[in-house]
Design a protein around this motif. Structure first.
Motif, PDB file in Angstrom:
ATOM      1  N   PRO A   5      41.743  52.164  54.450  1.00 24.40           N
ATOM      2  CA  PRO A   5      40.377  52.485  54.065  1.00 24.40           C
ATOM      3  C   PRO A   5      39.682  51.254  53.489  1.00 24.40           C
ATOM      4  O   PRO A   5      40.320  50.405  52.858  1.00 24.40           O
ATOM      5  N   LYS A   6      38.399  51.152  53.703  1.00 26.39           N
ATOM      6  CA  LYS A   6      37.634  49.982  53.274  1.00 26.39           C
ATOM      7  C   LYS A   6      37.812  49.694  51.777  1.00 26.39           C
ATOM      8  O   LYS A   6      37.956  48.549  51.372  1.00 26.39           O
ATOM      9  N   GLU A   7      37.818  50.750  50.943  1.00 28.25           N
ATOM     10  CA  GLU A   7      37.911  50.544  49.492  1.00 28.25           C
ATOM     11  C   GLU A   7      39.284  50.038  49.051  1.00 28.25           C
ATOM     12  O   GLU A   7      39.441  49.561  47.940  1.00 28.25           O
ATOM     13  N   TRP A   8      40.308  50.089  49.905  1.00 30.42           N
ATOM     14  CA  TRP A   8      41.640  49.598  49.563  1.00 30.42           C
ATOM     15  C   TRP A   8      41.883  48.179  50.047  1.00 30.42           C
ATOM     16  O   TRP A   8      42.870  47.558  49.681  1.00 30.42           O
ATOM     17  N   ARG A   9      41.037  47.658  50.881  1.00 34.17           N
ATOM     18  CA  ARG A   9      41.301  46.360  51.517  1.00 34.17           C
ATOM     19  C   ARG A   9      41.284  45.194  50.545  1.00 34.17           C
ATOM     20  O   ARG A   9      42.031  44.242  50.708  1.00 34.17           O
ATOM     21  N   ASN A  10      40.444  45.247  49.562  1.00 33.61           N
ATOM     22  CA  ASN A  10      40.310  44.120  48.637  1.00 33.61           C
ATOM     23  C   ASN A  10      40.696  44.512  47.217  1.00 33.61           C
ATOM     24  O   ASN A  10      40.095  44.053  46.255  1.00 33.61           O
ATOM     25  N   THR A  11      41.706  45.337  47.078  1.00 32.51           N
ATOM     26  CA  THR A  11      42.124  45.805  45.761  1.00 32.51           C
ATOM     27  C   THR A  11      42.511  44.641  44.859  1.00 32.51           C
ATOM     28  O   THR A  11      42.117  44.591  43.696  1.00 32.51           O
ATOM     29  N   ARG A  12      43.272  43.694  45.376  1.00 29.32           N
ATOM     30  CA  ARG A  12      43.707  42.541  44.585  1.00 29.32           C
ATOM     31  C   ARG A  12      42.517  41.695  44.154  1.00 29.32           C
ATOM     32  O   ARG A  12      42.426  41.285  43.000  1.00 29.32           O
ATOM     33  N   ALA A  13      41.592  41.453  45.068  1.00 27.50           N
ATOM     34  CA  ALA A  13      40.398  40.668  44.743  1.00 27.50           C
ATOM     35  C   ALA A  13      39.556  41.380  43.692  1.00 27.50           C
ATOM     36  O   ALA A  13      39.026  40.747  42.769  1.00 27.50           O
ATOM     37  N   LYS A  14      39.449  42.702  43.810  1.00 28.79           N
ATOM     38  CA  LYS A  14      38.679  43.471  42.825  1.00 28.79           C
ATOM     39  C   LYS A  14      39.354  43.382  41.460  1.00 28.79           C
ATOM     40  O   LYS A  14      38.683  43.177  40.446  1.00 28.79           O
ATOM     41  N   GLY A  15      40.677  43.494  41.442  1.00 28.36           N
ATOM     42  CA  GLY A  15      41.410  43.386  40.188  1.00 28.36           C
ATOM     43  C   GLY A  15      41.213  42.038  39.525  1.00 28.36           C
ATOM     44  O   GLY A  15      40.985  41.947  38.320  1.00 28.36           O
ATOM     45  N   GLN A  16      41.302  40.979  40.308  1.00 27.69           N
ATOM     46  CA  GLN A  16      41.103  39.633  39.757  1.00 27.69           C
ATOM     47  C   GLN A  16      39.685  39.441  39.239  1.00 27.69           C
ATOM     48  O   GLN A  16      39.474  38.791  38.221  1.00 27.69           O
ATOM     49  N   HIS A  17      38.704  40.032  39.934  1.00 29.09           N
ATOM     50  CA  HIS A  17      37.312  39.932  39.487  1.00 29.09           C
ATOM     51  C   HIS A  17      37.156  40.535  38.092  1.00 29.09           C
ATOM     52  O   HIS A  17      36.566  39.916  37.198  1.00 29.09           O
ATOM     53  N   TYR A  18      37.697  41.732  37.882  1.00 22.79           N
ATOM     54  CA  TYR A  18      37.554  42.388  36.582  1.00 22.79           C
ATOM     55  C   TYR A  18      38.432  41.748  35.511  1.00 22.79           C
ATOM     56  O   TYR A  18      38.078  41.765  34.331  1.00 22.79           O
ATOM     57  N   GLU A  19      39.539  41.147  35.896  1.00 19.53           N
ATOM     58  CA  GLU A  19      40.337  40.389  34.933  1.00 19.53           C
ATOM     59  C   GLU A  19      39.559  39.161  34.441  1.00 19.53           C
ATOM     60  O   GLU A  19      39.605  38.824  33.258  1.00 19.53           O
ATOM     61  N   LEU A  20      38.854  38.500  35.353  1.00 22.74           N
ATOM     62  CA  LEU A  20      38.014  37.361  34.952  1.00 22.74           C
ATOM     63  C   LEU A  20      36.878  37.804  34.039  1.00 22.74           C
ATOM     64  O   LEU A  20      36.549  37.111  33.068  1.00 22.74           O
ATOM     65  N   LEU A  21      36.272  38.951  34.345  1.00 24.30           N
ATOM     66  CA  LEU A  21      35.224  39.480  33.465  1.00 24.30           C
ATOM     67  C   LEU A  21      35.784  39.769  32.072  1.00 24.30           C
ATOM     68  O   LEU A  21      35.152  39.454  31.058  1.00 24.30           O
ATOM     69  N   ALA A  22      36.971  40.360  32.021  1.00 24.19           N
ATOM     70  CA  ALA A  22      37.611  40.657  30.744  1.00 24.19           C
ATOM     71  C   ALA A  22      37.938  39.371  29.993  1.00 24.19           C
ATOM     72  O   ALA A  22      37.730  39.280  28.778  1.00 24.19           O
ATOM     73  N   GLU A  23      38.429  38.368  30.716  1.00 24.26           N
ATOM     74  CA  GLU A  23      38.747  37.091  30.076  1.00 24.26           C
ATOM     75  C   GLU A  23      37.490  36.461  29.483  1.00 24.26           C
ATOM     76  O   GLU A  23      37.512  35.986  28.339  1.00 24.26           O
ATOM     77  N   ASP A  24      36.396  36.465  30.221  1.00 22.58           N
ATOM     78  CA  ASP A  24      35.135  35.925  29.694  1.00 22.58           C
ATOM     79  C   ASP A  24      34.682  36.697  28.464  1.00 22.58           C
ATOM     80  O   ASP A  24      34.242  36.109  27.477  1.00 22.58           O
ATOM     81  N   TYR A  25      34.791  38.011  28.514  1.00 18.77           N
ATOM     82  CA  TYR A  25      34.425  38.858  27.376  1.00 18.77           C
ATOM     83  C   TYR A  25      35.255  38.483  26.144  1.00 18.77           C
ATOM     84  O   TYR A  25      34.718  38.325  25.042  1.00 18.77           O
TER      85      TYR A  25
END
Length: 123
Positions: A5-25
């Motif tokens: 499914p489209k929403e599962w294809r970039n799970t790792r990239a999505k996770g890294q994106h939110y980890e970077l947001l958390a790190e900046d926060y």
């Protein structure tokens, strides 16, 4: 290659994106980054940071919506157990047995205007 499914294809990239947001926060809150995505046989540590002399191990969870408990309730007992084992592995490997340690949890909810919930000392 099999279909995903489209929403599962970039799970790792999505996770890294939110980890970077958390790190900046967390950097804005005064923490200093040490490492990201530490892996061992027990699991993964999303972020490792320092607050003064304290080593802070951070689990990051993102949920698009708050339904079913949202990101705040996504830290299960099983995940906490894995987190404990992974932290213990990191501490032993890096000879941090006599250091001050803390495990925190950052729950991020919402995509367009994410809300951050930082919970200290979750273990």
């Amino acid at each position: 290659m099999f279909w995903l499914p489209k929403e599962w294809r970039n799970t790792r990239a999505k996770g890294q994106h939110y980890e970077l947001l958390a790190e900046d926060y967390l950097k804005k809150q005064g923490l200093t980054p040490v490492a990201r995505n530490y892996n061992c046989r027990y699991g993964e540590l999303d972020l490792i940071m320092k607050e003064g002399l304290t080593w802070v191990f951070i689990e990051v969870k993102f949920r698009r919506q708050a339904g079913f408990g949202g990101a705040l309730n996504a830290l299960t007992q099983r995940k906490q157990q894995r987190l404990r084992r992974t932290i213990a592995h990191f501490v032993q490997k890096h000879n941090l047995a006599h250091c001050i340690l803390r495990a925190d949890y950052v729950a991020i909810e919402g995509q367009s205007a994410p809300q951050f919930h930082w919970i200290k000392n979750v273990l």
